[in-house]
Design a protein around this motif. Structure first.
Motif, PDB file in Angstrom:
ATOM      1  N   GLY B  34       0.821  -1.222   0.000  1.00 18.41           N
ATOM      2  CA  GLY B  34       0.000   0.000   0.000  1.00 18.41           C
ATOM      3  C   GLY B  34       0.843   1.256   0.000  1.00 18.41           C
ATOM      4  O   GLY B  34       0.400   2.313  -0.440  1.00 18.41           O
ATOM      5  N   HIS B  36       3.629   3.454  -1.550  1.00 20.21           N
ATOM      6  CA  HIS B  36       4.135   3.497  -2.932  1.00 20.21           C
ATOM      7  C   HIS B  36       5.409   4.330  -3.054  1.00 20.21           C
ATOM      8  O   HIS B  36       5.689   5.167  -2.196  1.00 20.21           O
ATOM      9  CB  HIS B  36       3.062   4.094  -3.850  1.00 20.21           C
ATOM     10  N   ALA B  46       4.463   9.904  -1.791  1.00 20.61           N
ATOM     11  CA  ALA B  46       3.666   8.681  -1.972  1.00 20.61           C
ATOM     12  C   ALA B  46       4.050   7.619  -0.954  1.00 20.61           C
ATOM     13  O   ALA B  46       3.267   6.740  -0.626  1.00 20.61           O
ATOM     14  CB  ALA B  46       3.843   8.150  -3.393  1.00 20.61           C
ATOM     15  N   LEU B  96      -9.860  10.969  -4.194  1.00 18.94           N
ATOM     16  CA  LEU B  96      -8.822  10.172  -4.854  1.00 18.94           C
ATOM     17  C   LEU B  96      -9.292   9.804  -6.249  1.00 18.94           C
ATOM     18  O   LEU B  96     -10.486   9.693  -6.491  1.00 18.94           O
ATOM     19  CB  LEU B  96      -8.520   8.888  -4.075  1.00 18.94           C
ATOM     20  N   GLN B  97      -8.340   9.689  -7.158  1.00 13.80           N
ATOM     21  CA  GLN B  97      -8.668   9.235  -8.512  1.00 13.80           C
ATOM     22  C   GLN B  97      -7.848   7.992  -8.833  1.00 13.80           C
ATOM     23  O   GLN B  97      -8.322   6.877  -8.677  1.00 13.80           O
ATOM     24  CB  GLN B  97      -8.477  10.368  -9.517  1.00 13.80           C
ATOM     25  N   CYS B  98      -6.573   8.151  -9.211  1.00 10.23           N
ATOM     26  CA  CYS B  98      -5.792   6.949  -9.517  1.00 10.23           C
ATOM     27  C   CYS B  98      -5.408   6.199  -8.254  1.00 10.23           C
ATOM     28  O   CYS B  98      -5.102   5.017  -8.296  1.00 10.23           O
ATOM     29  CB  CYS B  98      -4.568   7.269 -10.363  1.00 10.23           C
ATOM     30  N   GLY B  99      -5.385   6.878  -7.128  1.00  2.39           N
ATOM     31  CA  GLY B  99      -5.135   6.217  -5.847  1.00  2.39           C
ATOM     32  C   GLY B  99      -3.681   6.049  -5.473  1.00  2.39           C
ATOM     33  O   GLY B  99      -3.381   5.543  -4.387  1.00  2.39           O
ATOM     34  N   TYR B 100      -2.786   6.475  -6.340  1.00  3.54           N
ATOM     35  CA  TYR B 100      -1.365   6.208  -6.071  1.00  3.54           C
ATOM     36  C   TYR B 100      -0.837   7.058  -4.921  1.00  3.54           C
ATOM     37  O   TYR B 100      -0.030   6.605  -4.125  1.00  3.54           O
ATOM     38  CB  TYR B 100      -0.554   6.455  -7.344  1.00  3.54           C
ATOM     39  N   CYS B 101      -1.300   8.294  -4.818  1.00  2.00           N
ATOM     40  CA  CYS B 101      -0.842   9.165  -3.731  1.00  2.00           C
ATOM     41  C   CYS B 101      -1.633   8.937  -2.449  1.00  2.00           C
ATOM     42  O   CYS B 101      -1.256   9.425  -1.384  1.00  2.00           O
ATOM     43  CB  CYS B 101      -0.959  10.640  -4.132  1.00  2.00           C
ATOM     44  N   THR B 102      -2.765   8.246  -2.556  1.00  2.00           N
ATOM     45  CA  THR B 102      -3.741   8.197  -1.465  1.00  2.00           C
ATOM     46  C   THR B 102      -3.171   7.660  -0.149  1.00  2.00           C
ATOM     47  O   THR B 102      -3.377   8.289   0.904  1.00  2.00           O
ATOM     48  CB  THR B 102      -4.974   7.392  -1.917  1.00  2.00           C
ATOM     49  N   PRO B 103      -2.459   6.525  -0.149  1.00  4.79           N
ATOM     50  CA  PRO B 103      -1.939   6.052   1.133  1.00  4.79           C
ATOM     51  C   PRO B 103      -1.049   7.082   1.836  1.00  4.79           C
ATOM     52  O   PRO B 103      -1.193   7.306   3.047  1.00  4.79           O
ATOM     53  CB  PRO B 103      -1.153   4.796   0.737  1.00  4.79           C
ATOM     54  N   CYS B 133      -0.201  15.220  -5.614  1.00  2.00           N
ATOM     55  CA  CYS B 133      -1.275  14.497  -6.285  1.00  2.00           C
ATOM     56  C   CYS B 133      -1.376  15.080  -7.684  1.00  2.00           C
ATOM     57  O   CYS B 133      -1.417  16.291  -7.841  1.00  2.00           O
ATOM     58  CB  CYS B 133      -2.596  14.668  -5.542  1.00  2.00           C
ATOM     59  N   ARG B 134      -1.412  14.226  -8.696  1.00  2.00           N
ATOM     60  CA  ARG B 134      -1.494  14.715 -10.069  1.00  2.00           C
ATOM     61  C   ARG B 134      -2.920  14.632 -10.607  1.00  2.00           C
ATOM     62  O   ARG B 134      -3.155  15.049 -11.735  1.00  2.00           O
ATOM     63  CB  ARG B 134      -0.556  13.891 -10.976  1.00  2.00           C
ATOM     64  N   CYS B 135      -3.842  14.064  -9.840  1.00  2.00           N
ATOM     65  CA  CYS B 135      -5.185  13.827 -10.368  1.00  2.00           C
ATOM     66  C   CYS B 135      -6.239  14.800  -9.839  1.00  2.00           C
ATOM     67  O   CYS B 135      -7.054  15.292 -10.597  1.00  2.00           O
ATOM     68  CB  CYS B 135      -5.665  12.421 -10.028  1.00  2.00           C
ATOM     69  N   THR B 136      -6.259  15.033  -8.540  1.00  2.00           N
ATOM     70  CA  THR B 136      -7.459  15.624  -7.925  1.00  2.00           C
ATOM     71  C   THR B 136      -7.450  17.135  -7.849  1.00  2.00           C
ATOM     72  O   THR B 136      -8.495  17.735  -7.596  1.00  2.00           O
ATOM     73  CB  THR B 136      -7.639  15.131  -6.480  1.00  2.00           C
TER      74      THR B 136
END
Lengths: 783, 157
Positions: B34, B36, B46, B96-103, B133-136
């Motif tokens: 989890g 990254h 990340a 969250l979108q791609c979830g990679y930064c989320t944790p 975060c590159r998505c949100t």
């Protein structure tokens, strides 16, 4: 706040994302999370020079390190016919350099070892003897006579890759000559990088006994990658399985095939063991595909009242050492010909020359439908310059020149047929939201006090959803997309699509589309993408094409299933098929709504009690060839204040009104807009991959390549108008890229508007504080 | 080198190379994927985990530095099958979108709320400024953290 997945009639509602359940628990499965038994690790040796001959490569010390299994060089690959690979743009690219290197960080050798650390250790032991050559960094210089020819493999030898043009040059030049006002501006959109948070990588798992290759890869386009791989490596396509697991953002970065991928596959085949390659952030920013690098000169003409008369654009496109863009075959400059934007130009002409330089290859569509960001930025900047010259309010200039609603479908002078739009209504909504008139009044008062406040306008039109098969293909493969639906006996659904999401929420939004058509909930529909063994063929997710193509396929596939369901329902209800009505959740006899059957009941009958003579089962597969592209649009207004002491630009407000047609999930759409605006903000103010005169990359990590944090990022205000696409099955247009396409000009126009009283008409992005500082000091207004 | 680390409440031992980074100990030795890796240079966040309740970028901490300490990762947020209020709020607010930064975001936000139970939006933005975060575009993340703070206050109250 999200609504639950059990919500009935889910289309258009903010349904909670299915993806979240695993991702908030750290249970996503990204590429680097996958570990296979016996897996080895690959590291690449890269060139320190931007342009050099390779005299000698000595791999002995690396190969002798315990734990190293293989060292590959370009010579090894050449012996197997794999030293070069085709790019999606129809050029070719070195996998591992053979005689010379053409950009700094170019791949020169590959080392495979027991661990990633060991592979890096060994890569450092590979000795390469280089003879440096003069680097060509400036794309204009690349076209000058006497400039070194970079690609000796090309015939005829030239640094010009292509010349592309659209429109009527003679008529445009004549119209400009007749125009009361002509504004000429050179606008540069610098090289940037999509930089998704997850870098690129792959695991090649080859089983020699069966000849089967399973390739796990961070891919936005798994099927296209499978076909390219079959072409490059000569592996029969049915023996290749491409699996794109959870993808940590793409933004165009994960469309092309990279040398590291090919090296990993070759190594896996040689060693008969799985081989993983995952790039570092530095490798990502320096070698796997930049975007933009468009150097554009625009001439825009108007009559004295501000009615536009003609648009002429000439562009030099710096593609680096190889044209590794992923543009559709007939569009070497992508869809740049959307450059006339939202305005009713009687005549226009655009030309682009693609150029080789000693920089990393690429030209990918960074959150953009193939050069649409460049086009949109240019026309919106040009409109600002024209408004300044005419002394007109930029909003008034736009209102005067918008394509009016009654002209849709609108045939643009550069050859597109816009599907729908109501530009005035969209702009007026934005003006109302932000209080435009009051802001202009406030600005006048502040200007009188010597303060620098600016209001920026951008009213863009995008072109997405590539695309119709008569025009669009990549390597000959038509750009349709697909959906396969299976309704199980209990009424639950498995849907597989040829696209591959990277955070866009397809598992939820496509479930909503299908559920709406079948009278189910999003919870009833499982959406799967990313495995070429199970998903129907599709071209993937980029260029905002998923909703216009695969989303359309999903709706049509569901309607086909519903057509069959209607026949089964007629059998169950013992009425004629024509007498069956569908109320959105149930079939019932016309006029007798109480006596209905649900989709679940019909599905059970499809497997247990089908009508006599009907084939059992309830499935549908659709390959959707869109009849046209879709044209999302929007009106963005931005307010900035510039501090004359610090030269900082403060984005006070930003209102984005988007029109992406029918909205599937407003929460997801808003999230896409927030993200795209933030990337547009980054492009306007922060991000640039710059080079020095020797071709050294000056932004090889996140210390130099400035990605916005939560602190700099403005607060976004969003709203929408809804003008459905007339040709899309549910009227949707796609939205992921609109904010990134439309917003950079809004920021820059706001800054120019703030500085206009000082006589400033243009500044090149990114608008770093030092550029503002220089202006304020030159004009003697710095505090 | 032999080390012992309490990870998400469980004592775990490992034999690591001195150069092994904490993030690889967690991901590769303990299988906790989890967390990254996004940049290798301490910029993206990340890999953020809690080391003795302090958020650290585990790509820049040696595994041996965690010897004798306790580490909490995203996998440790859920207790007895119940999501942490931050996890629920991220989903409720589309944070969250791609979830990679989320944790990493969740762990940085956890540390903020421990120190500052009622943060203002500007404080949330500052606390998360080491997490890219590159998505949100961050806005929904900020809303999620603010909402989680309220939910946690209600739970305590």
């Amino acid at each position: 706040m999200a609504l639950e997945l059990s919500e009935p009639r889910p289309l258009g509602k903010p349904i909670r994302r299915k993806e979240d359940a695993r991702l908030i628990r750290g249970q996503g499965r990204y590429l680097d999370d996958i570990v296979l038994p016996g897996m080895l690790h690959l590291a690449l040796v890269r060139s320190p020079y931007a342009h050099a001959r390779i005299r000698r490569i000595d791999v002995q010390r690396a190969a002798a390190l315990p734990g190293v299994h293989l060292v590959l060089t370009g010579q090894d690959l050449a012996a197997a016919g794999l030293a070069w690979m085709p790019t999606l743009a129809g050029d070719r690219q070195m996998v591992l350099a053979v005689d010379k290197v053409l950009f700094q960080y170019q791949e020169v050798a590959a080392v495979v070892a027991e661990s990633r650390a060991l592979a890096e250790d060994a890569a450092a032991l590979v000795e390469v003897d280089y003879e440096p050559l003069p680097a060509v960094v400036d794309p204009y210089r690349a076209l000058e006579p006497g400039s070194p020819i970079l690609r000796e493999d090309r015939d005829p030898p030239s640094n010009r890759i292509f010349h592309w043009e659209a429109g009527d040059r003679a008529a445009t030049e004549a119209a400009l000559a007749r125009s009361a006002v002509v504004v000429r501006e050179t606008v540069r959109m610098p090289r940037v990088h999509p930089a998704p948070l997850e870098p690129c990588g792959c695991i090649a798992d080859y089983q020699r006994a069966t000849g089967r290759l399973t390739w796990y890869v961070t891919s936005q386009a798994p099927h296209a990658h499978r076909t390219v791989l079959a072409m490059v490596a000569g592996i029969p396509e049915h023996k290749i399985r491409v699996v794109s697991p959870d993808v940590g953002g793409g933004f165009g970065n994960k469309v092309p095939v990279f040398p590291g991928y090919v090296a990993a596959i070759v190594a896996a085949m040689r060693l008969n063991r799985p081989v993983k390659w995952v790039e570092t952030r530095t490798e990502n920013l320096t070698s796997t595909n930049f975007a933009r690098d468009y150097h554009m000169t625009v001439e825009i003409g108007a009559d004295a009242d501000g009615k536009v008369t003609a648009l002429k654009v000439s562009t030099i496109a710096d593609h680096g050492a190889f044209d590794a863009a992923a543009d559709p075959t007939r569009f070497p400059a992508g869809l740049f010909s959307i450059v006339t934007g939202s305005y009713d130009f009687p005549v226009a002409f655009a030309e682009v020359d693609g150029v080789y330089t000693n920089k990393a290859p690429g030209g990918v569509a960074y959150r953009c439908s193939f050069r649409v960001t460049e086009a949109s930025f240019l026309i919106e900047r040009a409109m600002q310059s024209l408004a300044l010259r005419l002394g007109m309010d930029p909003v008034a200039l736009r209102l005067k020149n918008f394509i009016p609603p009654e002209k849709f479908p609108y045939h643009s002078p550069l050859g597109w047929t816009y599907d729908s739009g109501n530009y005035r209504a969209t702009l007026e909504r934005a003006m109302e939201r932000i209080g435009y008139a009051a802001l202009r009044q406030e600005q006048a008062e502040r200007r009188a006090r010597g303060e620098l406040m600016g209001i920026g306008v951008s009213t863009f039109t995008e072109i997405v959803g590539a695309g119709p098969s008569h025009t669009f293909d990549i390597l000959g493969i038509k750009m349709f997309d697909s959906c396969e639906l299976r309704v199980h006996p209990t009424g639950k659904v498995l849907a597989r699509l040829g696209t591959r999401h990277q955070g866009q929420g397809h598992e939820t939004t496509f479930a909503q589309v299908i559920a709406e058509e079948l009278g189910l909930t999003a919870d009833d529909v499982l959406v799967e993408e990313g495995d070429t063994d199970t998903a129907p063929y599709g071209l993937g997710t980029y260029a905002s094409r998923s909703t216009p193509t695969a989303g359309a396929a999903a709706a049509v596939a569901a309607r086909r299933v519903r057509d069959k369901a209607r026949r089964i329902a007629a059998h169950l209800l013992e009425v004629a098929e024509d007498d069956v009505e569908w109320d959105g959740t149930r079939f019932h006899p016309a006029g007798t709504p109480a006596r209905g059957v649900t989709m679940a009941e019909v599905a059970l009958a499809a497997y247990t009690n089908p009508p006599p003579g009907m084939e059992p089962g309830l499935e549908g597969t659709v390959y959707y060839d869109p009849p046209n592209l879709t044209f999302p649009n929007g009106a963005y207004l931005c307010v900035v204040d510039i501090d004359k002491g610090t030269s900082q630009v403060h984005v006070r407000r930003f209102v984005a009104v988007d029109d992406c047609g029918t909205v599937i999930n407003p929460m997801v759409v808003e999230g896409q807009i927030h993200g795209g605006l933030t990337e547009g903000f980054a492009i306007a103010f922060l991000q640039e991959i710059a080079f020095d005169e020797q071709g050294n990359c000056l932004a090889p990590n996140f210390m130099e390549y400035l990605v916005p944090t939560a602190v700099e990022t403005p607060q976004w205000e969003t709203d929408r108008t809804v003008t459905p696409s007339p040709h899309h099955p549910i009227g949707a247009k796609g939205v992921g890229e609109s904010p990134n396409v439309g917003s950079p000009a809004a920021f820059v126009n706001a800054v120019i508007d703030a500085l206009a009283p000082l006589g400033v008409t243009h500044l090149d992005i990114p608008l770093y504080p030092w550029k503002i500082w220089e202006v304020l000091h030159e004009r003697g207004v710095a505090e | 080198m032999e080390i012992a680390v309490t990870v998400n409440g469980q004592l775990r031992r490992a034999d690591v190379e001195p150069r092994t980074l904490l993030v690889y100990l967690l991901r590769e030795t303990f299988g906790l994927t989890g967390t990254h890796v996004g940049c290798d240079t301490t910029h993206c966040g990340a890999c953020t985990v809690l080391l003795d309740e302090v958020p650290v970028k585990s790509c820049t901490v040696l595994a041996v530095q965690a010897d004798g300490s306790s580490v909490m990762t995203v996998e440790g947020l859920e207790t007895d099958g119940r999501l942490h209020p931050l996890q629920s709020a991220f989903s409720d607010h589309h944070g969250l979108q791609c979830g990679y930064c989320t944790p990493g975001m969740l762990m940085a936000a956890w540390a903020l709320l421990r120190e500052t139970p009622h943060p203002q939006p500007a404080e949330i933005r500052r606390a998360l400024s080491g997490n890219l975060c590159r998505c949100t575009g961050y806005q929904n993340i900020v809303e999620a953290v603010a909402d989680a703070a309220q939910r946690m206050a209600q739970e305590v109250g």
